[in-house]
Design a protein around this motif. Structure first.
Motif, PDB file in Angstrom:
ATOM      1  N   LEU A   1     -60.142 -59.858  63.766  1.00 15.77           N
ATOM      2  CA  LEU A   1     -58.835 -60.085  63.146  1.00 15.77           C
ATOM      3  C   LEU A   1     -58.771 -59.389  61.794  1.00 15.77           C
ATOM      4  O   LEU A   1     -59.777 -58.924  61.264  1.00 15.77           O
ATOM      5  N   ASP A   2     -57.571 -59.341  61.239  1.00 14.69           N
ATOM      6  CA  ASP A   2     -57.347 -58.575  60.026  1.00 14.69           C
ATOM      7  C   ASP A   2     -57.410 -59.474  58.796  1.00 14.69           C
ATOM      8  O   ASP A   2     -56.694 -60.470  58.708  1.00 14.69           O
ATOM      9  N   GLY A   3     -58.277 -59.111  57.857  1.00 10.78           N
ATOM     10  CA  GLY A   3     -58.375 -59.822  56.588  1.00 10.78           C
ATOM     11  C   GLY A   3     -58.742 -58.842  55.492  1.00 10.78           C
ATOM     12  O   GLY A   3     -58.891 -57.640  55.732  1.00 10.78           O
ATOM     13  N   ASP A   4     -58.901 -59.355  54.279  1.00 15.47           N
ATOM     14  CA  ASP A   4     -59.365 -58.483  53.196  1.00 15.47           C
ATOM     15  C   ASP A   4     -60.752 -57.945  53.517  1.00 15.47           C
ATOM     16  O   ASP A   4     -61.097 -56.829  53.125  1.00 15.47           O
ATOM     17  N   LEU A   5     -61.528 -58.757  54.217  1.00 16.76           N
ATOM     18  CA  LEU A   5     -62.801 -58.326  54.795  1.00 16.76           C
ATOM     19  C   LEU A   5     -62.745 -58.554  56.296  1.00 16.76           C
ATOM     20  O   LEU A   5     -62.208 -59.571  56.741  1.00 16.76           O
ATOM     21  N   ARG A   6     -63.278 -57.637  57.051  1.00 19.13           N
ATOM     22  CA  ARG A   6     -63.480 -57.858  58.481  1.00 19.13           C
ATOM     23  C   ARG A   6     -64.978 -57.956  58.707  1.00 19.13           C
ATOM     24  O   ARG A   6     -65.712 -57.012  58.395  1.00 19.13           O
TER      25      ARG A   6
END
Length: 204
Positions: free
Chosen positions: A186-191
């Protein structure tokens, strides 16, 4: 994203800190059968949100009393089903690093306190702070749970890192003004692929 400025880590439970996918899906499969729903349609929609809004979405004809009863039934299917619940890969290493770095951390979950304690206990994890669906008026994707945890830890939202494996959880973290670390592609500031990857980032 530079994790050196992180001052607290807020972790989801199911699918993030604890591997309970099989238990969750067994419960929803049974519940689906009781309501004449196809589990294949239900299971992709259930992760990351409290049971009541999920029930309301799946069974829109139910009134509030029936929704509450059906959500409680769904939870009861899960309470004692912890035989194969374990800590997620890298979970204990991550918690050890947080303790070593004296970074406050909390578990913020859509489960109720009974289920959360059962699963965390099965995984050998005792969080210093636990925020459950019973502590908030609105569950994920609303930011209330993460903001409550940050407030109790005494850390500004922008200094918190939310670790999540579901879209509702990540949406909750973003709405709280926090940075996010996303699992399951999923998409986050960190993957991150797993918690071990977050450990490597924190000790780098």
């Amino acid at each position: 994203m530079d994790v050196s400025s992180v001052r607290a880590v807020l972790l989801d439970m199911d699918g993030t800190l604890v591997d309970s996918d099989a238990s969750v899906e067994r419960a929803w499969t049974t519940w689906s059968g009781e309501h004449g729903l196809d589990p294949a349609d239900v299971l992709p929609t259930v992760h990351g949100s409290p049971p009541a809004p999920t029930v309301r979405r799946l069974l829109p004809a139910l009134d509030d009393t029936a929704v509450a009863a059906s959500a409680q039934r769904q939870m009861e299917l899960q309470y004692d089903d912890v035989a194969d619940v374990v800590a997620a890969p890298g979970a204990h290493d991550l918690l050890a690093v947080l303790e070593r770095r004296r970074l406050p951390w909390a578990v913020v979950t859509s489960a109720d306190v009974r289920l959360a304690k059962a699963r965390l206990g099965a995984a050998g994890i005792e969080p210093p702070l636990l925020v459950t669906v019973e502590d908030v008026r609105r569950g994920k994707p609303d930011p209330e749970g993460f903001l409550l945890a940050a407030g109790r830890l005494g850390v500004a939202p922008e200094a918190c890192l939310v670790v999540e494996d579901s879209e509702p959880g990540l949406a909750s973290g973003r709405a709280a003004g926090m940075r996010t670390a996303a699992l399951r592609g999923l998409d986050g500031d960190l993957r991150i692929t797993d918690l071990a990857e977050l450990v490597r980032l924190l000790i780098a």
